[in-house]
Design a protein around this motif. Structure first.
Motif, short mmCIF file in Angstrom:
data_model
loop_
_atom_site.label_atom_id
_atom_site.label_comp_id
_atom_site.label_asym_id
_atom_site.label_seq_id
_atom_site.Cartn_x
_atom_site.Cartn_y
_atom_site.Cartn_z
N TYR A 284 0.85 -1.20 0.00
CA TYR A 284 0.00 0.00 0.00
C TYR A 284 0.88 1.24 0.00
CZ TYR A 284 -3.57 -3.40 1.16
OH TYR A 284 -4.40 -4.48 1.13
N VAL A 285 0.36 2.30 -0.59
CA VAL A 285 1.15 3.52 -0.75
C VAL A 285 0.67 4.61 0.20
CG1 VAL A 285 1.72 5.40 -2.34
CG2 VAL A 285 1.65 3.04 -3.17
N THR A 286 1.63 5.31 0.78
CA THR A 286 1.29 6.58 1.40
C THR A 286 2.34 7.59 0.94
OG1 THR A 286 0.82 7.79 3.45
CG2 THR A 286 2.49 6.06 3.60
N ILE A 287 1.94 8.85 0.91
CA ILE A 287 2.84 9.90 0.42
C ILE A 287 2.69 11.10 1.36
CG2 ILE A 287 3.46 11.38 -1.54
CD1 ILE A 287 1.84 9.43 -3.33
N ASP A 288 3.83 11.63 1.80
CA ASP A 288 3.81 12.82 2.64
C ASP A 288 3.77 14.05 1.75
OD1 ASP A 288 3.53 11.89 5.14
OD2 ASP A 288 5.47 12.54 5.87
N ALA A 289 4.11 15.20 2.31
CA ALA A 289 4.11 16.42 1.50
C ALA A 289 5.37 16.46 0.66
CB ALA A 289 4.02 17.63 2.42
N GLY A 290 5.38 15.69 -0.42
CA GLY A 290 6.54 15.60 -1.29
C GLY A 290 6.23 14.66 -2.44
N GLU A 291 7.21 14.52 -3.33
CA GLU A 291 7.01 13.74 -4.55
C GLU A 291 7.30 12.25 -4.35
OE1 GLU A 291 9.33 15.63 -7.62
OE2 GLU A 291 9.18 13.88 -8.95
N ASN A 292 8.07 11.94 -3.31
CA ASN A 292 8.52 10.56 -3.11
C ASN A 292 7.45 9.71 -2.42
OD1 ASN A 292 11.14 11.10 -4.23
ND2 ASN A 292 11.48 12.36 -2.40
N LEU A 293 7.57 8.40 -2.60
CA LEU A 293 6.51 7.51 -2.09
C LEU A 293 7.00 6.66 -0.92
CD1 LEU A 293 6.58 7.37 -5.49
CD2 LEU A 293 4.38 6.31 -5.06
N HIS A 294 6.07 6.24 -0.12
CA HIS A 294 6.34 5.28 0.96
C HIS A 294 5.45 4.07 0.68
CE1 HIS A 294 8.26 8.31 3.77
NE2 HIS A 294 7.66 9.10 2.90
N VAL A 295 6.08 2.92 0.46
CA VAL A 295 5.29 1.70 0.21
C VAL A 295 5.30 0.87 1.50
CG1 VAL A 295 5.02 -0.33 -1.23
CG2 VAL A 295 5.97 1.77 -2.22
N ILE A 296 4.11 0.62 2.01
CA ILE A 296 3.99 -0.09 3.28
C ILE A 296 3.70 -1.57 3.00
CG2 ILE A 296 2.80 -0.14 5.53
CD1 ILE A 296 4.29 2.54 4.95
N VAL A 297 4.55 -2.43 3.53
CA VAL A 297 4.39 -3.87 3.32
C VAL A 297 4.70 -4.63 4.61
CG1 VAL A 297 5.02 -3.86 0.86
CG2 VAL A 297 6.81 -4.12 2.58
N GLU A 298 4.33 -5.90 4.61
CA GLU A 298 4.80 -6.79 5.67
C GLU A 298 6.09 -7.44 5.16
OE1 GLU A 298 1.36 -8.58 8.36
OE2 GLU A 298 1.01 -9.03 6.24
N GLY A 299 6.89 -7.95 6.11
CA GLY A 299 8.20 -8.51 5.75
C GLY A 299 8.14 -9.52 4.60
N LYS A 300 7.11 -10.35 4.60
CA LYS A 300 7.05 -11.42 3.59
C LYS A 300 6.87 -10.88 2.16
CE LYS A 300 2.16 -12.01 4.50
NZ LYS A 300 1.19 -12.54 5.40
N THR A 301 6.50 -9.62 2.04
CA THR A 301 6.20 -9.05 0.72
C THR A 301 7.34 -8.18 0.18
OG1 THR A 301 3.96 -8.93 1.56
CG2 THR A 301 4.32 -7.84 -0.50
N LEU A 302 8.38 -8.01 1.01
CA LEU A 302 9.47 -7.11 0.62
C LEU A 302 10.07 -7.46 -0.74
CD1 LEU A 302 11.49 -6.64 3.94
CD2 LEU A 302 10.63 -4.82 2.48
N VAL A 303 10.32 -8.73 -0.96
CA VAL A 303 11.03 -9.15 -2.17
C VAL A 303 10.25 -8.80 -3.43
CG1 VAL A 303 12.00 -11.15 -3.39
CG2 VAL A 303 12.19 -10.97 -0.91
N ALA A 304 8.93 -9.01 -3.39
CA ALA A 304 8.11 -8.74 -4.58
C ALA A 304 8.17 -7.27 -4.95
CB ALA A 304 6.67 -9.17 -4.33
N VAL A 305 8.15 -6.40 -3.94
CA VAL A 305 8.18 -4.96 -4.21
C VAL A 305 9.59 -4.55 -4.66
CG1 VAL A 305 7.79 -2.65 -3.25
CG2 VAL A 305 6.32 -4.55 -2.58
#
Ligand code: DP6
Length: 330
Positions: A284-305
């Motif tokens: 899932y994505v969240t974005i603060d006041a800026g152009e860059n993204l934060h992708v929130i995942v659980e540990g098991k999903t890290l590799v796919a992202v």
């Protein structure tokens, strides 16, 4: 006296946007965040007997050396020194020589002021030789002007209670870093500084025609998010985090003057994460006041992202974060 302080940036799952009291930095709503293990500021402090010593040098992300801070940046630090002195009830002065380095780009939507000012809060408190508990440190960090700095003081997952007064507006840890194997993959698409700082953006929040409805619906969303967090229900939690990020940006885009932080790169990556999700990978994505993204995942999903982001022409660099402790002397 010489010592170093380290403090994390934090990513808000529910954002702080808009101030009820600008001078006291009181928010309209509670917010909820996680401290980041690999996005942090370290300040090396040399405290001297000469109050005329007021120096700050900065090492930027990916730079090899330090450079003197701009006059504007130093002025903000001096102002916070005065705020801390008053808050701590101290009468004698000291001088400071600070060397600050960041593991991530500043003013790019990754909460660099939060990590810097929370670190400075701990540094000045030590230099004034005052012991504060986490609550009081959090109040002082908030008074720096960077409200979100108060959330970088406690450990792990942190809730900022908006409060009614300065004393009741502070952040507390709601779970330690090891509570949940959550990760924030910070996707840097642009290392440049944003044109409008959050502090300049807050006053416009109330001019959005949707701000009142945001304030009305946030308590419900936060209650749902809290339930999902307590159950470690990632599908529900991530869905709410992404929904909240879009709500927050819709406020910024419709305030006067509007703040539009997303670039074509932001949107492309956002859509790629959504497509990944349709294929069964929960991110899932969240974005603060800026152009860059934060992708929130659980540990098991890290590799796919990780695979999606590797060799992605829109990606400058990626910083992998797990939940972290708050500001402290190292
Ligand atoms: C968009 O006033 O704390 O990050 O300018 O970085 O000090 P700085 O920001 P601040 O507002 C931060 C707002 C936000 C959302 C959030 O972190 O809650």
């Amino acid at each position: 006296m010489e010592f170093s302080v380290k403090s994390p940036a934090n990513i808000a799952f529910v954002k702080y946007w808009g101030q009820r009291d600008t001078a006291l930095v009181l928010p309209f709503n509670d917010s909820f965040s996680m401290n980041l293990s690999n996005c942090f500021t370290e300040i090396h402090c040399t405290i001297t007997d000469n109050p005329g010593d007021q120096h700050l040098e900065i090492k930027e992300y990916e730079a090899s050396g330090y450079h003197p801070a701009s006059e504007r940046e130093l002025a903000v630090v001096k102002r916070f020194y005065d705020t801390a002195k008053t808050f701590l009830g101290c009468s004698s002065d000291f001088g400071f020589r600070l060397r600050s380095s960041n593991t991530f780009p500043k003013k790019a939507g990754i909460a660099s002021s939060a990590s810097f000012f929370s670190a400075l809060t701990v540094a000045f408190t030590k230099a004034f030789d005052v012991q504060l508990d986490s609550k009081q440190l959090s109040v002082l960090a908030r008074l720096s002007g960077s409200g979100s700095a108060c959330r970088s003081i406690p450990d792990g997952f942190v809730w900022w209670h908006k409060g009614d007064t300065s004393d009741s507006s502070y952040a507390v840890s709601v779970a330690p870093p090891d509570y949940w194997d959550l990760h924030d993959i910070v996707v840097i698409v642009n290392t440049g500084e944003k044109k409008t700082n959050s502090q300049d953006g807050h006053p416009g929040a109330v001019t959005s025609p949707y701000y009142a409805s945001r304030q009305q619906t946030l308590p419900v969303l936060m209650e749902e998010m809290k339930t999902a967090f307590e159950a470690r229900d990632f599908t529900k939690f991530g869905t709410l985090v992404e929904q909240e990020a879009i709500n927050f940006h819709s406020i910024m885009m419709t305030q006067i003057p509007p703040l539009f932080y997303w670039s074509d790169k932001t949107v492309r990556i956002f859509k790629q994460i959504q497509a990944l999700r349709q294929g069964g990978v929960e991110a899932y994505v969240t974005i603060d006041a800026g152009e860059n993204l934060h992708v929130i995942v659980e540990g098991k999903t890290l590799v796919a992202v990780e695979r999606l982001l590797q060799n992605n022409p829109d990606v400058h660099s990626v910083i992998y974060n797990s939940p972290a402790v708050g500001a402290r002397i190292i």
